[in-house]
Design a protein around this motif. Sequence first.
Motif, PDB file in Angstrom:
ATOM      1  N   TYR A 115     -22.345   5.281  -1.756  1.00  0.00           N
ATOM      2  CA  TYR A 115     -21.293   5.229  -2.774  1.00  0.00           C
ATOM      3  C   TYR A 115     -21.821   5.805  -4.093  1.00  0.00           C
ATOM      4  O   TYR A 115     -21.139   6.589  -4.756  1.00  0.00           O
ATOM      5  CB  TYR A 115     -20.807   3.782  -2.992  1.00  0.00           C
ATOM      6  CG  TYR A 115     -19.937   3.300  -1.856  1.00  0.00           C
ATOM      7  CD1 TYR A 115     -18.557   3.460  -1.917  1.00  0.00           C
ATOM      8  CD2 TYR A 115     -20.482   2.717  -0.725  1.00  0.00           C
ATOM      9  CE1 TYR A 115     -17.746   3.041  -0.862  1.00  0.00           C
ATOM     10  CE2 TYR A 115     -19.699   2.292   0.323  1.00  0.00           C
ATOM     11  CZ  TYR A 115     -18.314   2.458   0.255  1.00  0.00           C
ATOM     12  OH  TYR A 115     -17.524   2.057   1.281  1.00  0.00           O
TER      13      TYR A 115
ATOM     14  N   ALA B  44       2.324   1.700  -3.440  1.00  0.00           N
ATOM     15  CA  ALA B  44       1.282   2.151  -4.377  1.00  0.00           C
ATOM     16  C   ALA B  44       0.965   3.630  -4.156  1.00  0.00           C
ATOM     17  O   ALA B  44       1.065   4.455  -5.075  1.00  0.00           O
ATOM     18  CB  ALA B  44       0.029   1.297  -4.197  1.00  0.00           C
TER      19      ALA B  44
ATOM     20  N   LEU C 173     -14.749  -4.364  -5.720  1.00  0.00           N
ATOM     21  CA  LEU C 173     -16.151  -4.105  -6.122  1.00  0.00           C
ATOM     22  C   LEU C 173     -16.823  -5.426  -6.506  1.00  0.00           C
ATOM     23  O   LEU C 173     -16.290  -6.196  -7.299  1.00  0.00           O
ATOM     24  CB  LEU C 173     -16.144  -3.164  -7.333  1.00  0.00           C
ATOM     25  CG  LEU C 173     -17.469  -2.894  -8.029  1.00  0.00           C
ATOM     26  CD1 LEU C 173     -18.279  -1.868  -7.250  1.00  0.00           C
ATOM     27  CD2 LEU C 173     -17.245  -2.388  -9.445  1.00  0.00           C
ATOM     28  N   THR C 174     -18.002  -5.672  -5.897  1.00  0.00           N
ATOM     29  CA  THR C 174     -18.651  -6.964  -6.168  1.00  0.00           C
ATOM     30  C   THR C 174     -20.048  -6.835  -6.766  1.00  0.00           C
ATOM     31  O   THR C 174     -20.608  -7.823  -7.229  1.00  0.00           O
ATOM     32  CB  THR C 174     -18.776  -7.767  -4.856  1.00  0.00           C
ATOM     33  OG1 THR C 174     -19.339  -6.909  -3.862  1.00  0.00           O
ATOM     34  CG2 THR C 174     -17.421  -8.274  -4.383  1.00  0.00           C
TER      35      THR C 174
ATOM     36  N   LYS D 162     -13.994   1.546   2.661  1.00  0.00           N
ATOM     37  CA  LYS D 162     -13.456   0.948   3.891  1.00  0.00           C
ATOM     38  C   LYS D 162     -12.398  -0.116   3.601  1.00  0.00           C
ATOM     39  O   LYS D 162     -11.803  -0.679   4.518  1.00  0.00           O
ATOM     40  CB  LYS D 162     -14.594   0.364   4.736  1.00  0.00           C
ATOM     41  CG  LYS D 162     -15.409  -0.692   4.012  1.00  0.00           C
ATOM     42  CD  LYS D 162     -16.508  -1.220   4.919  1.00  0.00           C
ATOM     43  CE  LYS D 162     -17.348  -2.237   4.156  1.00  0.00           C
ATOM     44  NZ  LYS D 162     -18.263  -2.970   4.983  1.00  0.00           N
TER      45      LYS D 162
ATOM     46  N   MET E 141       0.840  -1.209   0.000  1.00  0.00           N
ATOM     47  CA  MET E 141       0.000   0.000   0.000  1.00  0.00           C
ATOM     48  C   MET E 141       0.875   1.261   0.000  1.00  0.00           C
ATOM     49  O   MET E 141       0.582   2.240  -0.687  1.00  0.00           O
ATOM     50  CB  MET E 141      -0.886  -0.029   1.251  1.00  0.00           C
ATOM     51  CG  MET E 141      -2.048   0.901   1.240  1.00  0.00           C
ATOM     52  SD  MET E 141      -3.027   0.667   2.745  1.00  0.00           S
ATOM     53  CE  MET E 141      -4.157  -0.589   2.250  1.00  0.00           C
TER      54      MET E 141
END
Length: 506
Positions: A153, A42, A145-146, A66, A39
């Motif tokens: 959002y 990145a 993302l699912t 989150k 992280m």
Amino acid sequence: MVKETLDAPYSHYLLDAELSQKVDHRTTEEMDIDGFTLMEIAGSSAAKKILQHNKQLQHNVFLCGKGNNAGDALVVARYLLQHDARVTLVFISGTDDLSKDTQKNLKLLRAFDKKDRITIYEKWSGFSAPNNYNFIIDGMLGTGLTSDLRGDYAKAVGWANQQQHPVLAMDIPTGLHPDSGEKMGKAIEAVRTFSFGGRKQGFYLNDGPAVTGTIDYCDLPFPNAYKEDCKTFALDTDWVSLPSYTPGKHKYDSGVLHIVAGSEGLTGAAIMAARSAWAEGLGAIIIICPRGLLSVFEHNLPSVIKKPVGKKEDYYFKESHAEQVQDILQEKESSMLLGPGLGRNTDTISFVEQLLTTTTTDTIIDADGLWCLSQLEEWPKTDQANWILTPHPGELQKLIKDEIGEGHQRLNTVRKLCQENNTTILSKGMPGIIGTPSRKCYLTNYNTNYFARAGSGDVLAGKVSAFSALGLAADESCAAALLNGQQKLSSLQKDTNKIPEPTDFI
Ligand SMILES: NC(=O)C1=CN([C@@H]2O[C@H](COP(=O)(O)OP(=O)(O)OC[C@H]3O[C@@H](n4cnc5c(N)ncnc54)[C@H](O)[C@@H]3O)[C@@H](O)[C@H]2O)[C@@H](O)CC1
Ligand SMILES: [K+]
């Protein structure tokens, strides 16, 4: 085995969500590099790129979910804070349920704030934007993302898209499906996307190009071997070199192309294709046509050799011409372009079938050639002949006798068709897709809609055929042809406001 010579660098591998997560998981498990470190790499590389382009950042708004995508945004926030910019953080799902590394980064960020420069909103409903700020940083959702965007959002995305301020997306614009490039309800419209450890396939498909903006690839320490399952790549002038012209000693030394084309009233396509191929410096182009059309080609293509077949009163190809065409093809080592303006006579379908059953010449099949092929029960392909098919979406649909849908579905269709038939396909559309027998596919990253005009297809088929005749492998011939068009388009757009015409791409 069909020779494939394209070899994309790892920076142009297009990962789907599953492969992204797998690469990430293996790196943390097998290489013992923890998620917090990834992280940091990145976020810090995105922050450095942002700071490089923008020296005077005053204030930025960070929209955070989150998961770990929010963590990337928080790392960016810390670096911008160090450069004295103010930071407003909006946590769409609050801060109680943040992922471990994101939680850690929030704590760290707070420890950096000695001058009270951070404002935090724990939910969307209380958020009010500061008066002046530079960027909206999108750290809501990444590869996690699912489903369609839920609740706040969707509201936050709607708000961001209405602002004048540019949006910079972490890893992927929130709401964009990483595999299909479809908007999951809504998607944030970014001007820049910092793509961590691998570009995502969805950037190039469906809605992807419209919402991703400029793609900034940020490397992560993911071992290359973990990406070997990847079969989709971004085509780019960064890594595909276009063939340069080298004059040959003799006309038959420097590429010979046979164009089998024409029927009454349909000679224009062959003329465009021949001119387009000729411009790439071939030694010789030989048009094989029904004898009745000879004078049209004599008149329009003085540099091209013509070999008519059949009788004076033949204005389209018939099955009986196939043997004569086959004899002409065997005179010279060459590639063959089959299709422009062949027409749709029943007899021409039999001609195409008969010719393809016997030929071993590398063949590019376009336009009516594809239509004839779609009328046959089975494709009459010899093992020795390499085929390149160049269908537009309608022709592709006819070939598979089924609906193909948009981008992602078309990609899957092309991949399957190429493997099953040991064939290379250049599927025209947005994006352009090159499919190969090994299941590798290459996607264009420029606006191919400029090529959706009558005649562009003939020019493209001419280029693919020229590069094949010059000795490039099938996959590389398609790549060179597409990138040749991209280069011509960008120099045209640089120099003039002219609406591009197919002849501009010759
Ligand atoms: N370890 C890694 O591989 C790295 C991951 N990184 C970042 O981590 C991201 C992936 O992190 P995560 O797996 O935590 O996933 P995300 O941060 O994308 O989000 C996952 C969370 O979003 C929720 N969610 C999913 N679909 C939603 C929807 N439709 N509406 C609202 N909420 C939804 C889930 O319940 C889950 O809590 C990458 O995109 C990248 O930005 C980077 O930090 C670099 C290293
Ligand atoms: K994002």
